[in-house]
Design an enzyme around this catalytic site. Sequence first.
Site, PDB file in Angstrom:
ATOM      1  N   GLY A  90     -10.300 -17.403 -31.145  1.00 37.60           N
ATOM      2  CA  GLY A  90      -9.131 -17.818 -31.920  1.00 37.60           C
ATOM      3  C   GLY A  90      -8.209 -18.626 -31.046  1.00 37.60           C
ATOM      4  N   ARG A  93      -3.973 -20.111 -27.222  1.00 29.89           N
ATOM      5  CA  ARG A  93      -2.817 -20.798 -26.603  1.00 29.89           C
ATOM      6  C   ARG A  93      -2.458 -22.042 -27.386  1.00 29.89           C
ATOM      7  NH1 ARG A  93      -5.077 -24.380 -21.749  1.00 29.89           N
ATOM      8  NH2 ARG A  93      -7.236 -24.491 -22.406  1.00 29.89           N
ATOM      9  N   LYS A 113      -0.824 -27.334 -28.089  1.00 29.60           N
ATOM     10  CA  LYS A 113      -1.782 -26.612 -27.248  1.00 29.60           C
ATOM     11  C   LYS A 113      -1.103 -26.283 -25.922  1.00 29.60           C
ATOM     12  CE  LYS A 113      -6.470 -27.019 -25.397  1.00 29.60           C
ATOM     13  NZ  LYS A 113      -7.692 -27.823 -25.369  1.00 29.60           N
ATOM     14  N   ASP A 252     -17.678 -22.776 -30.629  1.00 28.52           N
ATOM     15  CA  ASP A 252     -16.254 -22.857 -30.976  1.00 28.52           C
ATOM     16  C   ASP A 252     -15.681 -24.211 -30.588  1.00 28.52           C
ATOM     17  OD1 ASP A 252     -16.875 -21.527 -28.415  1.00 28.52           O
ATOM     18  OD2 ASP A 252     -14.725 -21.654 -28.044  1.00 28.52           O
TER      19      ASP A 252
HETATM   20  P1  AMP Z   1     -11.964 -23.187 -24.403  1.00 31.50           P
HETATM   21  O1  AMP Z   1     -12.971 -22.838 -23.354  1.00 31.50           O
HETATM   22  O2  AMP Z   1     -10.785 -23.968 -23.893  1.00 31.50           O
HETATM   23  O3  AMP Z   1     -12.582 -23.826 -25.596  1.00 31.50           O
HETATM   24  O4  AMP Z   1     -11.325 -21.809 -24.865  1.00 31.50           O
HETATM   25  C1  AMP Z   1     -12.076 -20.670 -25.226  1.00 31.50           C
HETATM   26  C2  AMP Z   1     -11.155 -19.581 -25.734  1.00 31.50           C
HETATM   27  O5  AMP Z   1     -10.250 -19.165 -24.710  1.00 31.50           O
HETATM   28  C3  AMP Z   1     -10.284 -19.988 -26.907  1.00 31.50           C
HETATM   29  O6  AMP Z   1     -10.189 -18.896 -27.791  1.00 31.50           O
HETATM   30  C4  AMP Z   1      -8.969 -20.307 -26.271  1.00 31.50           C
HETATM   31  O7  AMP Z   1      -7.888 -20.154 -27.166  1.00 31.50           O
HETATM   32  C5  AMP Z   1      -8.902 -19.280 -25.161  1.00 31.50           C
HETATM   33  N1  AMP Z   1      -8.072 -19.703 -24.027  1.00 31.50           N
HETATM   34  C6  AMP Z   1      -8.329 -20.666 -23.121  1.00 31.50           C
HETATM   35  N2  AMP Z   1      -7.347 -20.769 -22.224  1.00 31.50           N
HETATM   36  C7  AMP Z   1      -6.424 -19.833 -22.545  1.00 31.50           C
HETATM   37  C8  AMP Z   1      -5.162 -19.431 -21.999  1.00 31.50           C
HETATM   38  N3  AMP Z   1      -4.636 -19.995 -20.914  1.00 31.50           N
HETATM   39  N4  AMP Z   1      -4.495 -18.425 -22.630  1.00 31.50           N
HETATM   40  C9  AMP Z   1      -5.009 -17.828 -23.726  1.00 31.50           C
HETATM   41  N5  AMP Z   1      -6.169 -18.163 -24.276  1.00 31.50           N
HETATM   42  C10 AMP Z   1      -6.880 -19.150 -23.714  1.00 31.50           C
HETATM   43 MG    MG Z   2     -12.182 -24.519 -27.236  1.00 35.85          MG
END
Ligand code: AMP
Ligand code: MG
Length: 493
Positions: A90, A93, A113, A252
Site C-alpha cells: 500500500g 509514503r 510521494k 506492485d
Molecule cells: P517500492 O519498492 O518503492 O515500490 O516500495 C515498496 C513498498 O514499500 C510500497 O508499499 C511503499 O509504499 C513502501 N515504502 C517504500 N519506502 C518507504 C518509506 N520510506 N516509508 C514507508 N513505506 C515505504
Molecule cells: Mg512501488
Amino acid sequence: MPFETPISFENIYALQMEGFYVPWESAKVPSPRIIQFNEDLAKELGLNENDLNSELGTEFFAGNEMPIGSSPLAQVYAGHQFGGFSPQLGDGRALLVGEVIDQNNQRRDIQLKGSGPTPFSRRGDGKAVVAPVLREYLIGEAMHALGIPSTRALAAVTTGEQIVREELEPGAILTRVASSHIRVGTFQFFAARGDTEKIQKLADYSITRHYKELEDYPEKYLELLKAVMRKQAALISNWVAVGFVHGVMNTDNMTISGETIDYGPCAFIDDYNPQAVFSSIDEQARYAFGNQPNIAQWNLARFAETLIPLIDPKDSDNAIKLATDELNQFPHLYQQYWLEEMQAKLGLLALEDSEVDLINGLYQAIEGQGVDYTKLFRRLADAARGDDEGLLGLFNDSSSIETWLKNWLEQLSSNGNNLEKIADKMDSVNPIYIPRNHLVEQALQAASKHADYEPFKKFLSVLMHPYEKHDDLQAYEEPASKESGPYVTFCGT
Ligand code: AMP
Ligand code: MG
C-alpha cells in the site's frame, strides 16, 4: 486553513472505491522550498501555473496545506516482490490528493510521494529524500520526452528536514501525476483475500478509466487482460529500444494503465548487454535488461490469476484455459512491438523476413564489441549519409559489422530510396541524449550533498530535447569512462 486554488478536483476513486484506501493526512514539514516546478505539465493539467509556483503552491507540494476539494488517501495494494508475495503493501509514503481532468479530457491522479507515514508504512518512515525524488523527476520526464508512457513529475520540493538513511539526507517530496495508480498488485490485494466482488469493482473501474471501449464487450474481463498485455508489451518494447532497465519490476510496480512507474534503481545500458543488472539488491539478475519481457509476462500471469473468477464465474477450468491461451501469446505480441521499434530505429521500410534477419543480424554483430547502444543508431544514420567512420570506431573490431553494414545499406537503397531522408527519419526516433547513469549520479549528488540544483536543472533541460544535436552538449552524449567501473544503483527510499 485550506487555500483556495483553481484546482478542480473530481475524486472518483475516493467517492466510488471505498474499501480500496484509507483517508489519510500528510505530515507537516518545517520549511519547504520548490526545487523544480513543471510548468508545461501544469498547463496540460489545466492548472494555473502562477498560483502553484508560489508560496502557497509550495505548501501544497509539501503536504502542509491541502487545497479545497482534495480528498487525500492512501491506496492499498499487495505485490510479488522479487518473486515472493507480500499480501499487504500500500501507499506507505504517498497520498493520492485527488484527480483532475486534463486538457485532453483525461483523468489524472495527483499524488504526493514522501508525505509522511500511513497505516501501510510498515517499518518505513513515510519520507523521501532529495536524490531519489530528483531521480524520479529526471528520468520520468526524460522517458516522457522519449515518447515512452510514464508517470510524470509536477513538482519536487525540499522539506527542510533531515532524514535518516545510511547518512542523514535532505528530505524531499515529489508531486507525481499518473493516469492512475492502479497496479497489478491492487488486484492481488483483493484476490489474496478471496474478495471477488471487489476485484470486479476494480476491474470495472479500470475498464471505465483506461479501456472504455471494452465496457460493452460480453467478455470484457478477458478483454481487459488482453488490453493490459498489449499496453505492457508496447511499454517494455519501448524500454528495450532505448536501453532502459527498470530494476524492480515487482507486480506492485506494474500499472494497469501501461505507464512506467517507480524509478527506484533504474538505469540505462551503455554497452549492449542483455545480462545488464544495476540494482544492488537484484542478486539473481531477475530484472536484468534482457529479462524484462519474461518478467512482464510473469507479472501478467499474476494479473490474469486475479481475473479468473470474472473471466468465467461458473467454470474456472475454462477461465484458466482462456487466460492461459492469451498469456501464451505474450512473447509473440512483444516480439511484434519490438520489431516495429527496431524497424523505425533502423529506417527499414518494410518488415518482411529479410528486414527481420537484418535486425537480428545487428545484435549478432554488436555482441561483445563494447558498442555504445545509444550512439550506435545515430552513427548508423551517419553511415547511411555516407560517413561510416564514427560507426566503425564504436567497435572493438570493426570487421564484425562490415558485412552487415553493406547488406543494410543495400536494403535501404533498394527501389532508389533517398538515404538522406531515411537517415533524418532515423534521427527523429533515435535519441542522442539519454539519462546517462554517471551524469544522473553527478546531478543527484550535487543536489543532495551541496543543495546545488544547477546540474539537475541543466540535465533536465537537455533531456527534454533528446533528438536535437547541440555541439556545446557533447559531454551529455558520452557514456561513463570504462575506468569508472560498473554502475550500481540502490533502491531509492
Ligand atoms: P517500492 O519498492 O518503492 O515500490 O516500495 C515498496 C513498498 O514499500 C510500497 O508499499 C511503499 O509504499 C513502501 N515504502 C517504500 N519506502 C518507504 C518509506 N520510506 N516509508 C514507508 N513505506 C515505504
Ligand atoms: Mg512501488
